[in-house]
Design an enzyme around this catalytic site. Structure first.
Site, PDB file in Angstrom:
ATOM      1  N   GLU A  93      53.024  45.149  45.197  1.00  0.00           N
ATOM      2  CA  GLU A  93      53.495  45.680  44.060  1.00  0.00           C
ATOM      3  C   GLU A  93      52.886  46.673  43.362  1.00  0.00           C
ATOM      4  O   GLU A  93      51.626  46.784  43.149  1.00  0.00           O
ATOM      5  CB  GLU A  93      53.791  44.248  43.174  1.00  0.00           C
ATOM      6  CG  GLU A  93      54.529  43.358  43.429  1.00  0.00           C
ATOM      7  CD  GLU A  93      54.925  42.001  42.786  1.00  0.00           C
ATOM      8  OE1 GLU A  93      55.455  41.803  41.985  1.00  0.00           O
ATOM      9  OE2 GLU A  93      53.627  41.282  43.011  1.00  0.00           O
ATOM     10  N   CYS A 106      50.259  51.986  38.135  1.00  0.00           N
ATOM     11  CA  CYS A 106      49.453  50.879  38.387  1.00  0.00           C
ATOM     12  C   CYS A 106      49.765  50.406  39.810  1.00  0.00           C
ATOM     13  O   CYS A 106      50.840  49.832  39.996  1.00  0.00           O
ATOM     14  CB  CYS A 106      49.510  49.827  37.556  1.00  0.00           C
ATOM     15  SG  CYS A 106      48.726  48.464  37.728  1.00  0.00           S
ATOM     16  N   CYS A 113      45.439  37.609  45.747  1.00  0.00           N
ATOM     17  CA  CYS A 113      44.067  38.107  45.154  1.00  0.00           C
ATOM     18  C   CYS A 113      43.385  36.711  45.518  1.00  0.00           C
ATOM     19  O   CYS A 113      43.738  35.552  45.422  1.00  0.00           O
ATOM     20  CB  CYS A 113      44.008  38.252  43.806  1.00  0.00           C
ATOM     21  SG  CYS A 113      42.473  38.665  43.098  1.00  0.00           S
ATOM     22  N   CYS A 117      41.038  33.582  38.836  1.00  0.00           N
ATOM     23  CA  CYS A 117      41.236  33.646  37.337  1.00  0.00           C
ATOM     24  C   CYS A 117      42.480  32.746  36.649  1.00  0.00           C
ATOM     25  O   CYS A 117      43.418  32.794  37.246  1.00  0.00           O
ATOM     26  CB  CYS A 117      41.323  35.239  36.579  1.00  0.00           C
ATOM     27  SG  CYS A 117      40.036  36.296  37.514  1.00  0.00           S
ATOM     28  N   CYS A 120      45.882  34.367  35.268  1.00  0.00           N
ATOM     29  CA  CYS A 120      46.459  35.369  35.950  1.00  0.00           C
ATOM     30  C   CYS A 120      47.308  34.925  36.874  1.00  0.00           C
ATOM     31  O   CYS A 120      47.145  34.115  37.878  1.00  0.00           O
ATOM     32  CB  CYS A 120      45.368  36.176  36.558  1.00  0.00           C
ATOM     33  SG  CYS A 120      46.259  37.679  37.656  1.00  0.00           S
ATOM     34  N   CYS A 344      50.113  43.143  32.809  1.00  0.00           N
ATOM     35  CA  CYS A 344      48.629  42.754  33.193  1.00  0.00           C
ATOM     36  C   CYS A 344      48.784  41.311  33.750  1.00  0.00           C
ATOM     37  O   CYS A 344      49.362  40.401  33.085  1.00  0.00           O
ATOM     38  CB  CYS A 344      47.566  42.952  32.158  1.00  0.00           C
ATOM     39  SG  CYS A 344      47.189  44.501  31.813  1.00  0.00           S
TER      40      CYS A 344
HETATM   41  N1  SAH Z   1      40.769  42.089  39.775  1.00  0.00           N
HETATM   42  C1  SAH Z   1      40.734  43.125  38.924  1.00  0.00           C
HETATM   43  C2  SAH Z   1      41.990  43.934  38.771  1.00  0.00           C
HETATM   44  C3  SAH Z   1      43.305  43.458  38.068  1.00  0.00           C
HETATM   45  S1  SAH Z   1      43.342  44.161  36.710  1.00  0.00           S
HETATM   46  C4  SAH Z   1      40.253  42.582  37.663  1.00  0.00           C
HETATM   47  O1  SAH Z   1      40.201  41.422  37.263  1.00  0.00           O
HETATM   48  O2  SAH Z   1      39.880  43.577  37.038  1.00  0.00           O
HETATM   49  C5  SAH Z   1      44.315  43.065  35.866  1.00  0.00           C
HETATM   50  C6  SAH Z   1      43.668  43.118  34.268  1.00  0.00           C
HETATM   51  O3  SAH Z   1      44.804  42.251  33.707  1.00  0.00           O
HETATM   52  C7  SAH Z   1      42.404  42.251  34.252  1.00  0.00           C
HETATM   53  O4  SAH Z   1      41.709  42.927  33.150  1.00  0.00           O
HETATM   54  C8  SAH Z   1      42.663  40.732  33.835  1.00  0.00           C
HETATM   55  O5  SAH Z   1      41.711  40.386  33.118  1.00  0.00           O
HETATM   56  C9  SAH Z   1      44.179  41.268  33.036  1.00  0.00           C
HETATM   57  N2  SAH Z   1      45.059  40.000  33.267  1.00  0.00           N
HETATM   58  C10 SAH Z   1      45.040  39.122  34.143  1.00  0.00           C
HETATM   59  N3  SAH Z   1      46.112  38.102  33.869  1.00  0.00           N
HETATM   60  C11 SAH Z   1      46.650  38.576  32.533  1.00  0.00           C
HETATM   61  C12 SAH Z   1      47.570  38.023  31.759  1.00  0.00           C
HETATM   62  N4  SAH Z   1      48.149  36.922  31.893  1.00  0.00           N
HETATM   63  N5  SAH Z   1      47.829  38.547  30.665  1.00  0.00           N
HETATM   64  C13 SAH Z   1      46.865  39.805  30.230  1.00  0.00           C
HETATM   65  N6  SAH Z   1      45.935  40.299  30.932  1.00  0.00           N
HETATM   66  C14 SAH Z   1      45.767  39.719  32.170  1.00  0.00           C
END
Ligand code: SAH
Length: 373
Positions: A93, A106, A113, A117, A120, A344
């Protein structure tokens, strides 16, 4: 699927060698590079400046595009999400985010992944596989063609963020190669200075990135100010806890160019990590390490089955004010593309538009502001 080389993942010198192994002069390699990376062509048929016989020979052994579009979603705010498939049928994506002064793409570094987390949605896919350099470059070519028209000159600065699906630093070498390919002035000419890579905190790769002269900017996803909470929200913290992570950030600071700052991302989860005490702990943590970074506060993007809600907008503001009172620069990031699973942490190969949770009109007025769509 027969084993063909994806030319989108080769540097210009590699393409020159490739042309030479096919008995062609070096300039043919440069021609193919420009056709893909400058004119953004996605098939040999379109490269009519190459002799037909050569194009036929090429298509037996190579390809210039492996990703195919499965669906394309358009948000009410203009954001576009492309759900593509690799040639082994895995989801990839990419999100195009139009902004007032510049546009941002992006991209994903992995399909799915491996990190878990809890906030996410991508984590729910697990790791399907890492993407190749070619698959990374193709995402940008695809998005540019869709946004501006096939091969049309990019009208203004485009920024790239490696914040899509996957952990970029668990796919370090292919990612860095993709960035080198895209930086070439004969091609896309998107220089590392226009690229930000976000990591959940893979410490050895932060250290490695600091040694690369022409490197992209760095963002670190924090999500919590203490190990206890971060262990829970981002299990990668058990491998590289906060002290180690911030020590690596401090070390990385030495590689910053004048005016460059790196960014911490802090997803704001209602009632979980958004209290005044969390803000104080976060400020103390960054100040104790002497980090003059900025913090981007990202209101959580909710999606079923994630067990969180975004923090109230006033909570986000108080959190920000508290950080600022302790000398930390903080910004609130407006979510983009939430209605199409493009924001995000929402990339999970969803094939529908987002149905937002029902709001209780009477009890929870301020929640409306947290779900602006
Ligand atoms: N794996 C990397 C790249 C993904 S970036 C990383 O963790 O940095 C994705 C960004 O979105 C990260 O800063 C993560 O903390 C944030 N993120 C993930 N899930 C989210 C959500 N449900 N709402 C808002 N931000 C989120």
């Amino acid at each position: 699927m027969k084993d063909v080389v994806n030319l989108a993942g080769l540097t210009e010198p590699e393409l020159i060698s490739f042309a030479e192994t096919l008995g062609e002069p070096a300039y043919r390699g440069r021609q193919i590079f420009a056709a893909m990376q400058h004119r953004r062509l996605r098939s040999f048929d379109q490269m009519t400046d190459l002799p037909k016989a050569f194009r036929e020979k090429l298509s037996e052994q190579a390809t210039v595009a492996t990703l195919t579009l499965e669906s394309r979603y358009l948000s009410e705010d203009g954001t576009r999400r492309y759900l593509m498939k690799t040639n082994d049928n895995l989801p990839v994506e990419t999100v195009f985010i139009p902004e007032e002064r510049r546009d941002t793409i992006c991209f994903s570094s992995q399909s799915g992944c491996p990190l878990q987390c809890t906030f996410c949605l991508t984590a729910q896919l697990g790791l399907l596989r890492s993407l190749s350099s070619g698959e990374i470059v193709e995402q940008i070519i695809f998005a540019l063609n869709d946004a501006y028209g096939p091969g049309v000159k990019v009208p203004r600065g485009v920024n790239l963020v490696g914040m899509g699906a996957g952990e970029p630093f668990l796919n370090f070498d292919p990612l860095m190669k993709a960035l080198r390919i895209m930086a070439n002035p004969e091609g896309l000419f998107i220089v590392p200075n226009r690229v930000t890579i976000s990591t959940a905190g893979i410490v050895p790769r932060i250290q490695e990135l600091a040694t690369i002269a022409d490197r992209p900017h760095l963002a670190i996803s924090l999500a919590a100010p203490t190990d206890e909470l971060r262990d829970e929200l981002m299990p990668i913290n058990k491998r590289w806890p906060l002290e180690e992570l911030l020590a690596a950030c401090k070390e990385f600071e030495k590689s910053l160019k004048p005016g460059e700052r790196f960014t911490f991302e802090y997803v704001m989860l209602d009632g979980i990590n958004d209290s005044d005490q969390h803000a104080r702990q976060l400020a103390n943590l960054l100040n104790r390490h002497g980090l003059s970074a900025k913090v981007n506060l990202i209101p959580h993007n909710p999606a079923d089955p994630l067990p969180y809600l975004p923090s109230h907008p006033e909570r986000v503001e108080s959190f920000k004010a508290l950080l600022e009172s302790k000398g930390i620069h903080a910004f609130v990031r407006q979510p983009r593309g939430r209605d199409i699973y493009a924001a995000c942490g929402q990339l999970a190969a969803r094939r529908e538009k987002l149905i937002l949770p029902q709001l209780d009109e009477n009890r929870n007025q301020d929640r409306k502001a947290a779900f602006p769509i």
